[in-house]
Design an enzyme around this catalytic site. Structure first.
Site, PDB file in Angstrom:
ATOM      1  N   ASN A  86       0.854  -1.186   0.000  1.00  0.00           N
ATOM      2  CA  ASN A  86       0.000   0.000   0.000  1.00  0.00           C
ATOM      3  C   ASN A  86       0.892   1.238   0.000  1.00  0.00           C
ATOM      4  OD1 ASN A  86      -2.447  -1.450   0.148  1.00  0.00           O
ATOM      5  ND2 ASN A  86      -2.170  -1.754   2.351  1.00  0.00           N
ATOM      6  N   GLY A  92      -4.603   2.681   1.529  1.00  0.00           N
ATOM      7  CA  GLY A  92      -4.736   1.888   2.749  1.00  0.00           C
ATOM      8  C   GLY A  92      -3.479   1.861   3.592  1.00  0.00           C
ATOM      9  N   HIS A  99       6.646  -1.431   3.558  1.00  0.00           N
ATOM     10  CA  HIS A  99       6.483  -2.829   3.949  1.00  0.00           C
ATOM     11  C   HIS A  99       5.725  -3.574   2.863  1.00  0.00           C
ATOM     12  CE1 HIS A  99       3.166  -0.418   5.598  1.00  0.00           C
ATOM     13  NE2 HIS A  99       2.400  -1.463   5.371  1.00  0.00           N
TER      14      HIS A  99
HETATM   15  P1  5GP Z   1      -0.603  -0.870   5.898  1.00  0.00           P
HETATM   16  O1  5GP Z   1      -2.051  -0.643   6.251  1.00  0.00           O
HETATM   17  O2  5GP Z   1       0.230   0.340   6.237  1.00  0.00           O
HETATM   18  O3  5GP Z   1      -0.363  -1.361   4.504  1.00  0.00           O
HETATM   19  O4  5GP Z   1      -0.119  -2.067   6.808  1.00  0.00           O
HETATM   20  C1  5GP Z   1       0.320  -1.904   8.104  1.00  0.00           C
HETATM   21  C2  5GP Z   1       0.195  -3.240   8.778  1.00  0.00           C
HETATM   22  O5  5GP Z   1       0.944  -3.216   9.968  1.00  0.00           O
HETATM   23  C3  5GP Z   1      -1.235  -3.614   9.160  1.00  0.00           C
HETATM   24  O6  5GP Z   1      -1.594  -4.820   8.533  1.00  0.00           O
HETATM   25  C4  5GP Z   1      -1.182  -3.721  10.670  1.00  0.00           C
HETATM   26  O7  5GP Z   1      -1.989  -4.762  11.165  1.00  0.00           O
HETATM   27  C5  5GP Z   1       0.281  -3.981  10.933  1.00  0.00           C
HETATM   28  N1  5GP Z   1       0.739  -3.492  12.219  1.00  0.00           N
HETATM   29  C6  5GP Z   1       0.468  -2.291  12.781  1.00  0.00           C
HETATM   30  N2  5GP Z   1       1.089  -2.175  13.974  1.00  0.00           N
HETATM   31  C7  5GP Z   1       1.772  -3.334  14.147  1.00  0.00           C
HETATM   32  C8  5GP Z   1       2.607  -3.822  15.214  1.00  0.00           C
HETATM   33  O8  5GP Z   1       2.850  -3.149  16.210  1.00  0.00           O
HETATM   34  N3  5GP Z   1       3.148  -5.048  15.053  1.00  0.00           N
HETATM   35  C9  5GP Z   1       2.909  -5.810  13.939  1.00  0.00           C
HETATM   36  N4  5GP Z   1       3.499  -7.020  13.887  1.00  0.00           N
HETATM   37  N5  5GP Z   1       2.117  -5.386  12.927  1.00  0.00           N
HETATM   38  C10 5GP Z   1       1.555  -4.172  13.044  1.00  0.00           C
END
Ligand code: 5GP
Length: 113
Positions: A86, A92, A99
């Site tokens: 994303n 999103g 990542h």
């Molecule tokens: P995005 O929405 O930015 O593409 O994805 C971020 C991801 O990071 C989400 O799927 C969320 O669940 C995950 N995430 C957020 N905070 C943490 C955390 O403290 N530890 C881990 N392992 N994942 C996290």
């Protein structure tokens, strides 16, 4: 732009994670809010806000992230998975440290929501 995110804290060991892999360039760990039976993230140790912030010098790193995720998936005997990056709030993205999501273990829908 380089801000402290939850992922830089994971890289620094300030907060725990379920680590799957670590090397000089990246770290992989399970997502705390899994959207599929298998859901892990591969992130660079280098602070990069998003894919759109990547530079020419990051080309090898980007390949390394994908290849590392693929090796982890195969080590779990997976042959089907979805990778998601994303980029930007509307897509999103909620954590502004690059990542790659690796999701598997269920049928995926297309188009994604
Ligand atoms: P995005 O929405 O930015 O593409 O994805 C971020 C991801 O990071 C989400 O799927 C969320 O669940 C995950 N995430 C957020 N905070 C943490 C955390 O403290 N530890 C881990 N392992 N994942 C996290």
């Amino acid at each position: 732009m380089s801000e402290t995110t939850i992922f830089s804290k994971i890289i620094n060991g300030e907060i725990p994670c379920e680590k799957l892999h670590e090397d000089d360039h990246c770290i992989a760990f399970n997502d705390t809010s899994p959207q599929a039976p298998v859901h892990f993230l591969v992130i660079p140790k280098k602070t990069i806000v998003s894919l759109s912030e990547c530079m020419q010098e990051d080309i090898n790193l980007l390949g390394h992230l994908l290849f590392t995720g693929s090796k982890i998936a195969k080590s779990k005997y997976l042959s089907n998975w979805r990778t998601v990056i994303n980029t930007g709030e509307e897509s999103g993205q909620t954590v502004f440290h690059l990542h790659i999501h690796f999701l598997s273990g269920r049928k995926m829908n297309w188009p994604p929501g």
